[in-house]
Design a protein around this motif. Structure first.
Motif, PDB file in Angstrom:
ATOM      1  N   ARG A  40       0.845  -1.193   0.000  1.00 37.10           N
ATOM      2  CA  ARG A  40       0.000   0.000   0.000  1.00 37.10           C
ATOM      3  C   ARG A  40       0.884   1.248   0.000  1.00 37.10           C
ATOM      4  N   ASP A  41       0.532   2.252   0.751  1.00 37.77           N
ATOM      5  CA  ASP A  41       1.265   3.515   0.729  1.00 37.77           C
ATOM      6  C   ASP A  41       2.414   3.532   1.737  1.00 37.77           C
ATOM      7  N   ALA A  42       3.368   4.414   1.477  1.00 39.15           N
ATOM      8  CA  ALA A  42       4.500   4.606   2.384  1.00 39.15           C
ATOM      9  C   ALA A  42       4.059   5.464   3.559  1.00 39.15           C
ATOM     10  N   ILE A  43       4.480   5.103   4.744  1.00 34.75           N
ATOM     11  CA  ILE A  43       4.161   5.897   5.932  1.00 34.75           C
ATOM     12  C   ILE A  43       4.976   7.181   5.922  1.00 34.75           C
ATOM     13  N   ASP A  44       6.241   7.097   5.568  1.00 34.80           N
ATOM     14  CA  ASP A  44       7.106   8.258   5.419  1.00 34.80           C
ATOM     15  C   ASP A  44       7.692   8.179   4.008  1.00 34.80           C
ATOM     16  N   PRO A  45       7.246   9.034   3.112  1.00 38.48           N
ATOM     17  CA  PRO A  45       7.673   8.916   1.709  1.00 38.48           C
ATOM     18  C   PRO A  45       9.061   9.484   1.407  1.00 38.48           C
ATOM     19  N   GLN A  46       9.882   9.713   2.426  1.00 35.89           N
ATOM     20  CA  GLN A  46      11.230  10.223   2.174  1.00 35.89           C
ATOM     21  C   GLN A  46      12.032   9.209   1.366  1.00 35.89           C
ATOM     22  N   PRO A  47      12.820   9.659   0.399  1.00 33.35           N
ATOM     23  CA  PRO A  47      13.619   8.729  -0.413  1.00 33.35           C
ATOM     24  C   PRO A  47      14.617   7.940   0.428  1.00 33.35           C
ATOM     25  N   GLY A  50      20.490   5.407   1.896  1.00 34.56           N
ATOM     26  CA  GLY A  50      21.648   4.624   2.300  1.00 34.56           C
ATOM     27  C   GLY A  50      21.308   3.457   3.186  1.00 34.56           C
ATOM     28  N   THR A  51      22.310   2.630   3.444  1.00 39.66           N
ATOM     29  CA  THR A  51      22.128   1.473   4.310  1.00 39.66           C
ATOM     30  C   THR A  51      21.840   1.934   5.735  1.00 39.66           C
ATOM     31  N   GLY A  52      21.122   1.086   6.458  1.00 36.58           N
ATOM     32  CA  GLY A  52      20.763   1.383   7.833  1.00 36.58           C
ATOM     33  C   GLY A  52      19.464   2.143   7.973  1.00 36.58           C
ATOM     34  N   GLN A  53      18.990   2.731   6.902  1.00 35.51           N
ATOM     35  CA  GLN A  53      17.726   3.462   6.927  1.00 35.51           C
ATOM     36  C   GLN A  53      16.581   2.469   7.043  1.00 35.51           C
ATOM     37  N   ILE A  54      15.520   2.859   7.751  1.00 32.43           N
ATOM     38  CA  ILE A  54      14.308   2.045   7.840  1.00 32.43           C
ATOM     39  C   ILE A  54      13.169   2.835   7.208  1.00 32.43           C
ATOM     40  N   PHE A  55      12.452   2.194   6.297  1.00 32.35           N
ATOM     41  CA  PHE A  55      11.269   2.821   5.719  1.00 32.35           C
ATOM     42  C   PHE A  55      10.072   1.912   5.976  1.00 32.35           C
ATOM     43  N   ALA A  56       8.949   2.525   6.289  1.00 32.50           N
ATOM     44  CA  ALA A  56       7.748   1.780   6.669  1.00 32.50           C
ATOM     45  C   ALA A  56       6.691   1.895   5.583  1.00 32.50           C
ATOM     46  N   ILE A  57       6.043   0.769   5.319  1.00 35.74           N
ATOM     47  CA  ILE A  57       5.017   0.674   4.283  1.00 35.74           C
ATOM     48  C   ILE A  57       3.758   0.040   4.873  1.00 35.74           C
ATOM     49  N   ASN A  58       2.601   0.604   4.576  1.00 37.28           N
ATOM     50  CA  ASN A  58       1.340  -0.054   4.901  1.00 37.28           C
ATOM     51  C   ASN A  58       1.154  -1.217   3.940  1.00 37.28           C
ATOM     52  N   MET A  59       0.714  -2.339   4.479  1.00 33.00           N
ATOM     53  CA  MET A  59       0.571  -3.567   3.696  1.00 33.00           C
ATOM     54  C   MET A  59      -0.796  -4.186   3.972  1.00 33.00           C
ATOM     55  N   PHE A  60      -1.183  -5.144   3.115  1.00 32.51           N
ATOM     56  CA  PHE A  60      -2.406  -5.906   3.335  1.00 32.51           C
ATOM     57  C   PHE A  60      -2.200  -7.318   2.800  1.00 32.51           C
ATOM     58  N   LEU A  61      -2.403  -8.294   3.674  1.00 30.73           N
ATOM     59  CA  LEU A  61      -2.320  -9.698   3.291  1.00 30.73           C
ATOM     60  C   LEU A  61      -3.258 -10.468   4.208  1.00 30.73           C
ATOM     61  N   TYR A  68      -1.371  -4.328   7.991  1.00 32.38           N
ATOM     62  CA  TYR A  68      -0.232  -4.272   8.906  1.00 32.38           C
ATOM     63  C   TYR A  68       0.807  -3.310   8.339  1.00 32.38           C
ATOM     64  N   VAL A  69       1.804  -2.998   9.136  1.00 26.30           N
ATOM     65  CA  VAL A  69       2.899  -2.126   8.720  1.00 26.30           C
ATOM     66  C   VAL A  69       4.165  -2.964   8.664  1.00 26.30           C
ATOM     67  N   MET A  70       4.913  -2.823   7.575  1.00 19.80           N
ATOM     68  CA  MET A  70       6.201  -3.507   7.428  1.00 19.80           C
ATOM     69  C   MET A  70       7.304  -2.449   7.522  1.00 19.80           C
ATOM     70  N   HIS A  71       8.251  -2.711   8.404  1.00 19.53           N
ATOM     71  CA  HIS A  71       9.426  -1.838   8.571  1.00 19.53           C
ATOM     72  C   HIS A  71      10.593  -2.508   7.868  1.00 19.53           C
ATOM     73  N   ASN A  72      11.108  -1.843   6.856  1.00 19.92           N
ATOM     74  CA  ASN A  72      12.158  -2.404   6.001  1.00 19.92           C
ATOM     75  C   ASN A  72      13.498  -1.749   6.298  1.00 19.92           C
ATOM     76  N   LEU A  73      14.469  -2.563   6.684  1.00 20.11           N
ATOM     77  CA  LEU A  73      15.817  -2.087   6.969  1.00 20.11           C
ATOM     78  C   LEU A  73      16.655  -2.193   5.696  1.00 20.11           C
ATOM     79  N   VAL A  74      17.158  -1.069   5.215  1.00 23.06           N
ATOM     80  CA  VAL A  74      17.969  -1.063   4.001  1.00 23.06           C
ATOM     81  C   VAL A  74      19.317  -1.704   4.322  1.00 23.06           C
ATOM     82  N   SER A  75      19.593  -2.816   3.651  1.00 21.96           N
ATOM     83  CA  SER A  75      20.805  -3.589   3.925  1.00 21.96           C
ATOM     84  C   SER A  75      21.898  -3.363   2.886  1.00 21.96           C
TER      85      SER A  75
END
Length: 155
Positions: A40-47, A50-61, A68-75
């Motif tokens: 779904r949509d990004a909770i914080d649409p900041q680009p 770099g690595t270590g950044q976490i971006f959160a996305i609204n999801m549906f499954l 639910y919300v998925m927190h993605n750690l840029v590896s």
């Protein structure tokens, strides 16, 4: 040691690596790279920068309980070449707890085009989650459809 459990799919996109990477590094555009309605949509649409950044996305499954919300750690982050992240959840202290799977996009120039290789690896997913959701929750064709959606979103 067990063999990695992963899908790897490559698709050629008629755009420069920078144009493809711009979509992949923009959480607000991730919904455009998925063939269904799961992302779904990004909770914080900041680009992503770099690595270590976490971006959160609204999801549906449905099999994960619906919304639910998925927190993605840029590896991995190598501008215009590689971007990867490890989905998970944040605990009360804000620590990232990985789910046991990861996504990786590798971009390679191919003339005026870009070869995009998408890897989805679920090797580290705990058995309890596998039992709840089923891993992987989609077949390899889902990745091919995802890359086709990425292709459409770049144009």
């Amino acid at each position: 040691m067990t063999e990695p459990e992963r899908y790897v799919v490559t698709h050629t996109i008629a755009a420069a690596p920078g144009a493809v990477f711009a979509v992949l590094s923009d959480p607000a555009r991730h919904k455009d790279t998925e063939p269904g309605d799961w992302v779904r949509d990004a909770i914080d649409p900041q680009p992503i920068t770099g690595t270590g950044q976490i971006f959160a996305i609204n999801m549906f499954l449905p099999q994960a309980g619906g919304h639910y919300v998925m927190h993605n750690l840029v590896s991995e982050f190598d501008k215009n070449r590689t971007i990867a992240w490890i989905p998970g959840q944040l605990d009360e202290a804000g620590k990232h707890n990985p789910g046991g799977w990861w996504w990786r996009y590798d971009l390679a120039p191919n003339g005026e085009n870009t070869d995009v290789t998408l890897t989805y690896d679920w090797t580290g997913t705990p058995q309890s989650f596998r039992d709840q959701v089923g891993m992987p929750p989609f077949d390899k064709e889902f990745l091919a459809e995802s890359l086709a959606a990425l292709d459409r979103s770049v144009k």
